[in-house]
Design a protein around this motif. Structure first.
Motif, PDB file in Angstrom:
ATOM      1  N   PHE A 198       6.131 -38.793  28.934  1.00  0.00           N
ATOM      2  CA  PHE A 198       7.619 -40.020  29.363  1.00  0.00           C
ATOM      3  C   PHE A 198       7.205 -40.525  27.747  1.00  0.00           C
ATOM      4  CE2 PHE A 198      10.506 -43.171  29.342  1.00  0.00           C
ATOM      5  CZ  PHE A 198      12.312 -42.442  29.691  1.00  0.00           C
ATOM      6  N   PHE A 199       7.820 -40.306  26.424  1.00  0.00           N
ATOM      7  CA  PHE A 199       7.533 -40.993  24.927  1.00  0.00           C
ATOM      8  C   PHE A 199       8.686 -41.809  24.509  1.00  0.00           C
ATOM      9  CE2 PHE A 199       5.300 -39.529  21.455  1.00  0.00           C
ATOM     10  CZ  PHE A 199       5.569 -40.545  20.397  1.00  0.00           C
ATOM     11  N   MET A 200       8.626 -42.500  24.497  1.00  0.00           N
ATOM     12  CA  MET A 200       9.582 -43.895  24.230  1.00  0.00           C
ATOM     13  C   MET A 200       9.686 -44.259  22.678  1.00  0.00           C
ATOM     14  SD  MET A 200      12.926 -44.744  24.553  1.00  0.00           S
ATOM     15  CE  MET A 200      12.301 -44.045  26.373  1.00  0.00           C
ATOM     16  N   ALA A 201      10.642 -43.667  22.121  1.00  0.00           N
ATOM     17  CA  ALA A 201      10.506 -43.978  20.585  1.00  0.00           C
ATOM     18  C   ALA A 201      11.061 -45.302  20.365  1.00  0.00           C
ATOM     19  CB  ALA A 201      12.104 -43.154  19.310  1.00  0.00           C
ATOM     20  N   ASP A 202      10.725 -45.559  19.524  1.00  0.00           N
ATOM     21  CA  ASP A 202      11.272 -47.164  19.052  1.00  0.00           C
ATOM     22  C   ASP A 202      10.688 -47.831  17.556  1.00  0.00           C
ATOM     23  OD1 ASP A 202      11.149 -49.752  20.352  1.00  0.00           O
ATOM     24  OD2 ASP A 202       9.218 -50.510  19.369  1.00  0.00           O
ATOM     25  N   HIS A 203      11.987 -48.965  17.465  1.00  0.00           N
ATOM     26  CA  HIS A 203      11.911 -49.431  16.020  1.00  0.00           C
ATOM     27  C   HIS A 203      11.466 -51.284  15.971  1.00  0.00           C
ATOM     28  CE1 HIS A 203      13.022 -46.075  14.028  1.00  0.00           C
ATOM     29  NE2 HIS A 203      14.815 -45.818  14.722  1.00  0.00           N
ATOM     30  N   LEU A 204      11.521 -52.078  15.021  1.00  0.00           N
ATOM     31  CA  LEU A 204      11.056 -52.815  15.276  1.00  0.00           C
ATOM     32  C   LEU A 204      12.669 -53.694  14.792  1.00  0.00           C
ATOM     33  CD1 LEU A 204       7.298 -53.846  14.896  1.00  0.00           C
ATOM     34  CD2 LEU A 204       8.240 -53.671  17.117  1.00  0.00           C
ATOM     35  N   LEU A 262       8.218 -48.746  30.340  1.00  0.00           N
ATOM     36  CA  LEU A 262       7.272 -48.181  30.561  1.00  0.00           C
ATOM     37  C   LEU A 262       6.921 -48.599  31.345  1.00  0.00           C
ATOM     38  CD1 LEU A 262       6.054 -46.514  27.574  1.00  0.00           C
ATOM     39  CD2 LEU A 262       7.486 -45.867  29.137  1.00  0.00           C
ATOM     40  N   ALA A 263       6.266 -50.449  31.871  1.00  0.00           N
ATOM     41  CA  ALA A 263       5.827 -51.085  32.697  1.00  0.00           C
ATOM     42  C   ALA A 263       6.656 -50.413  34.222  1.00  0.00           C
ATOM     43  CB  ALA A 263       5.432 -51.927  32.881  1.00  0.00           C
ATOM     44  N   ALA A 268       3.844 -44.893  25.247  1.00  0.00           N
ATOM     45  CA  ALA A 268       4.602 -46.650  23.991  1.00  0.00           C
ATOM     46  C   ALA A 268       4.375 -45.746  22.233  1.00  0.00           C
ATOM     47  CB  ALA A 268       4.383 -47.662  24.250  1.00  0.00           C
ATOM     48  N   THR A 269       5.360 -46.817  21.725  1.00  0.00           N
ATOM     49  CA  THR A 269       5.478 -46.487  20.462  1.00  0.00           C
ATOM     50  C   THR A 269       4.729 -48.039  19.856  1.00  0.00           C
ATOM     51  OG1 THR A 269       6.701 -45.512  19.846  1.00  0.00           O
ATOM     52  CG2 THR A 269       6.115 -46.929  17.956  1.00  0.00           C
ATOM     53  N   ALA A 270       3.713 -48.510  18.921  1.00  0.00           N
ATOM     54  CA  ALA A 270       3.190 -49.628  18.652  1.00  0.00           C
ATOM     55  C   ALA A 270       2.980 -49.572  17.791  1.00  0.00           C
ATOM     56  CB  ALA A 270       2.442 -50.259  19.246  1.00  0.00           C
ATOM     57  N   SER A 271       3.276 -50.987  16.285  1.00  0.00           N
ATOM     58  CA  SER A 271       2.738 -50.802  15.076  1.00  0.00           C
ATOM     59  C   SER A 271       1.644 -51.838  14.848  1.00  0.00           C
ATOM     60  CB  SER A 271       4.264 -51.819  15.062  1.00  0.00           C
ATOM     61  OG  SER A 271       3.495 -52.246  13.477  1.00  0.00           O
ATOM     62  N   GLY A 312      -3.747 -44.468  35.015  1.00  0.00           N
ATOM     63  CA  GLY A 312      -4.431 -43.637  34.073  1.00  0.00           C
ATOM     64  C   GLY A 312      -3.712 -43.439  33.611  1.00  0.00           C
ATOM     65  N   ARG A 313      -1.827 -43.449  33.050  1.00  0.00           N
ATOM     66  CA  ARG A 313      -1.099 -43.040  32.097  1.00  0.00           C
ATOM     67  C   ARG A 313      -0.580 -43.505  31.041  1.00  0.00           C
ATOM     68  NH1 ARG A 313       3.626 -42.259  35.715  1.00  0.00           N
ATOM     69  NH2 ARG A 313       2.653 -44.266  37.026  1.00  0.00           N
ATOM     70  N   ALA A 314      -1.485 -44.319  30.171  1.00  0.00           N
ATOM     71  CA  ALA A 314      -0.952 -44.585  29.011  1.00  0.00           C
ATOM     72  C   ALA A 314      -1.330 -43.832  27.941  1.00  0.00           C
ATOM     73  CB  ALA A 314      -1.091 -46.339  29.193  1.00  0.00           C
ATOM     74  N   ALA A 315      -0.991 -44.061  26.565  1.00  0.00           N
ATOM     75  CA  ALA A 315      -1.030 -43.444  25.724  1.00  0.00           C
ATOM     76  C   ALA A 315      -0.993 -43.917  24.448  1.00  0.00           C
ATOM     77  CB  ALA A 315       0.006 -41.491  25.633  1.00  0.00           C
ATOM     78  N   TRP A 316      -0.643 -44.372  23.430  1.00  0.00           N
ATOM     79  CA  TRP A 316      -0.215 -44.849  22.552  1.00  0.00           C
ATOM     80  C   TRP A 316      -0.043 -44.272  21.667  1.00  0.00           C
ATOM     81  CZ3 TRP A 316      -4.044 -47.883  18.932  1.00  0.00           C
ATOM     82  CH2 TRP A 316      -3.961 -49.024  17.840  1.00  0.00           C
ATOM     83  N   ASN A 317       1.818 -44.275  20.913  1.00  0.00           N
ATOM     84  CA  ASN A 317       1.783 -43.805  19.464  1.00  0.00           C
ATOM     85  C   ASN A 317       1.660 -45.205  18.410  1.00  0.00           C
ATOM     86  OD1 ASN A 317       2.701 -42.086  17.290  1.00  0.00           O
ATOM     87  ND2 ASN A 317       5.178 -43.448  18.427  1.00  0.00           N
TER      88      ASN A 317
END
Lengths: 442, 442
Positions: free
Chosen positions: B54-60, B85-86, B99-102, B124-129
């Motif tokens: 599950f992949f959440m798009a994001d803006h700042l 996501l937590a 999660a998207t992170a800049s 063990g389910r995290a991913a960094w976009n």
């Protein structure tokens, strides 16, 4: 007829405990730092006991300590507070969720956003413990060689607070009509662009998140320094402090409430909750014995440095099993602290080792006794305006938490000193704090 | 005998949808931006369908747009990804959480810590976009007047990645003996101090969190630019891209996999998952009709600007209900884009208004058809090495999601193209990616 005053209670937590010996106490969960199941059970017990909030302590570094202390410390690593509290928000319904976040090593847009998000996720239960992060180890994790100077940190903190609260007010509460027919999702007239340009910070806004459920998450402060007290008086809604006894607590209470009034605020809108270690036994002697067992789990090699600091002199040559020598050299560094050590050694008849373990474990304000004796003390502190409640420090988990929730809380409830049910749903409602008006929209 | 290749599927989400008309589609949850119950039901349905992540798009920022578009947009505000996501990690067990992170507007210590924490919380389910955040509105929320220049952002991103992965390796997997008897909680020999001093970043470490369950959270990248592709080849484990068709996808796939090999990595350890809008009907015509209904919910006032950009000429004077005029002026800005619009107008026989609504809604790669026709296409893309799976973009929620999980996924499972059960527990295991070795400890 006005409702009799009641206490507010929060639990100030590290997953294993703030006490450095706790992980070795019989029955403790030594693996709690990365065990969500344990933390879930802790917060659910606190919620069943109707605590105002669950409050996670935090650092932005592995703090610098001698290797002898480091290798014995369970406080070095654990979950990051926002992710942890968000996860716990999904398994609780009423209890407040307080996270520590630094104004020195983070950006106001991020901080405003995360607290607003936690507040939405939890339906109005978020609180921000504002810290300025004094330890130099943190600075080194954020590109600096030395920590930022104290007054500089407080200047930035004050402006940071203005920016964060300004960002929380980016949208009026009714900014989102979401009218499918006309196709109007958002009313741009109800969106405020902050355009903050200050000495320390420049932030345009608006925040990309609707106004928090509580308007603003609750503001918590721990500072006891002069700028810390002033920042608290101007901004805080909960103050979390460490007076050494009832007399000191009353002085601090009067000073902070006076500053709140001078700042033009209602003193009822700032709650003073001293941090207090709570150890409960069947008798006072039983509770004291538990404390000695707990302290004894602090290794002497890591404890002795703490005693030396408190005494202002090197204690490593003293006989660990003997009493504190009479001929402690005078110190200019910490006369009050040294006098406190000498008094404690006599009062509790402690050996040098036991004294060291006390200072190496947890040496702040403590209530050690029966549910009745502690309820007596809490009643006095509330009545004499030394506290509006307590920031409870748990000695060891889960037993020390069960003692508080199953023995102390029912005693407080019997006496009418603590709620038996949550009356509201948000943390502001639990604490009796008003929902802030939006600065930009009426 | 080797197992036949299977697809990987992730859902790329905004709470209401990435399609700007979706909140007005009949039955959609227009209030999903701050409604956790909806998001919980979405992710639980995706988990029941055995999606990888599950992949959440994001803006700042609230992105800069004309007020006519702004007031009609549901994409302006929603939960912050880490807290969301937590919270969702607590109500799911297997599905990955991206999660998207800049790297441009945040600190590596914070990013390393939050992903490590999410990885521990979720077992063990995290991913960094990894994104470099190009839009100038974000810069203005972080103290800058202009956005950081492209190549400068990518230089920082590359170094940022080294620092974050270095911090994740701060502790050996067996650094915490927690031996109650001897009092040794942590083995200092198994703690690494990074002491990174680079051109862009200076970070001491160690991270105050144990090594993530996955070693490192999965690294996701979306960049298709030259430096984006190169960064992906060196660092990414999942690439999320937007080729316009099968031919373009095969070229991109070959290019990126080639770069991965050239960088000395195993090309199987980078999964290419093109983003694709999926609209399902009982017949292909039915699905196309649904898409026209969805597009029609994009207001013309906010759609026409998007068409003008795609055409490279002002389209606001055209007859909305007529066909695209034949005499579109030539453009130097976007010949390919203009040709694409003209081709689309003819292929689907669309009016100017419908074209505008397509470009104002979602104009990327789309599969619009029956479960069978889409499963056919997916099989071709997998077999012809155009994709290792898809980043599914849902047209409207919850119906578009139900169509995917209840109709498309079972069809893919019948054909052996998608798993029927999770074989492992971590996202790395779902994706068939190895757990990285610790750089500092064997």
């Amino acid at each position: 007829m006005s409702e009799p005053k009641k206490l507010h209670l929060t639990a100030f937590m590290r997953p294993v405990s703030l006490h450095t010996g706790a992980w070795r106490y019989p029955g403790s969960y030594a693996d709690a730092n990365f065990n969500l199941a344990h933390l879930k059970s802790f917060i659910q017990k606190l919620e069943a006991a109707k605590f105002d909030a669950f409050f996670m302590a935090d650092h932005l570094a592995v703090l610098n300590m001698p290797v002898e202390a480091l290798k014995r410390s369970h406080t070095v690593t654990s979950f990051e507070p926002f992710t942890l509290l968000a996860a716990l928000s999904a398994v609780t319904e009423k209890i407040g969720l307080a996270a520590t976040a630094s104004t020195t090593y983070d950006e106001p847009y991020h901080i405003a956003r995360r607290f607003a998000s936690l507040d939405h996720l939890s339906n109005g239960r978020a609180a921000w413990n504002i810290v300025t992060t004094g330890n130099p180890e943190s600075a080194k994790n954020f590109g600096l060689d030395e920590h930022v100077e104290h007054s500089e940190r407080y200047k930035r903190a004050r402006e940071f607070y203005d920016v964060v609260t300004g960002l929380w007010d980016s949208f009026a509460d009714d900014a989102f009509p979401r009218d499918v027919e006309s196709g109007i999702y958002l009313d741009p007239e109800k969106m405020h662009i902050l355009n903050h340009k200050g000495k320390e910070l420049k932030v345009r806004g608006p925040l990309n998140i609707a106004r928090p459920v509580q308007g603003w998450p609750v503001i918590v402060q721990a500072g006891q320094s002069e700028p810390g007290r002033q920042l608290a008086a101007e901004t805080a809604e909960v103050v979390f402090c460490s007076p050494k006894d009832l007399k000191a607590a009353k002085e601090l209470y009067a000073d902070i409430k006076g500053r709140v009034t001078a700042a033009g605020r209602d003193p009822k809108h700032l709650k003073i909750l001293p941090a207090a270690l709570i150890i409960i036994g069947d008798t006072v002697e039983d509770a004291k014995a538990k404390r000695l067992v707990l302290d004894s789990r602090v290794h002497y090699d890591s404890a002795i440095a703490s005693l030396s600091i408190a005494l202002g002199t090197d204690a490593s040559g003293f006989d660990p099993d003997g009493p504190l020598p009479d001929d402690i050299p005078e110190t200019n560094a910490s006369k009050t602290s040294q006098a406190g050590v000498i008094r404690l050694a006599k009062e509790e008849n402690l050996t040098v080792k036991q004294l060291a373990q006390r200072y190496g474990g947890y040496s702040g304000l403590a209530f050690v006794g029966t549910p009745e004796s502690i309820a007596d003390d809490f009643g006095i502190w509330l009545a004499e305006e030394a506290a509006d409640g307590f920031t409870v420090v748990l000695p060891f988990l889960p037993q020390g938490l069960d003692d508080v929730t199953q023995r102390l809380v029912p005693e407080l409830q019997r006496r009418g000193l603590f709620r038996s049910e949550y009356e509201g749903t948000t943390l502001r409602e639990h604490l009796g704090l008003p929902r802030p008006k939006n600065q930009f929209f009426s």
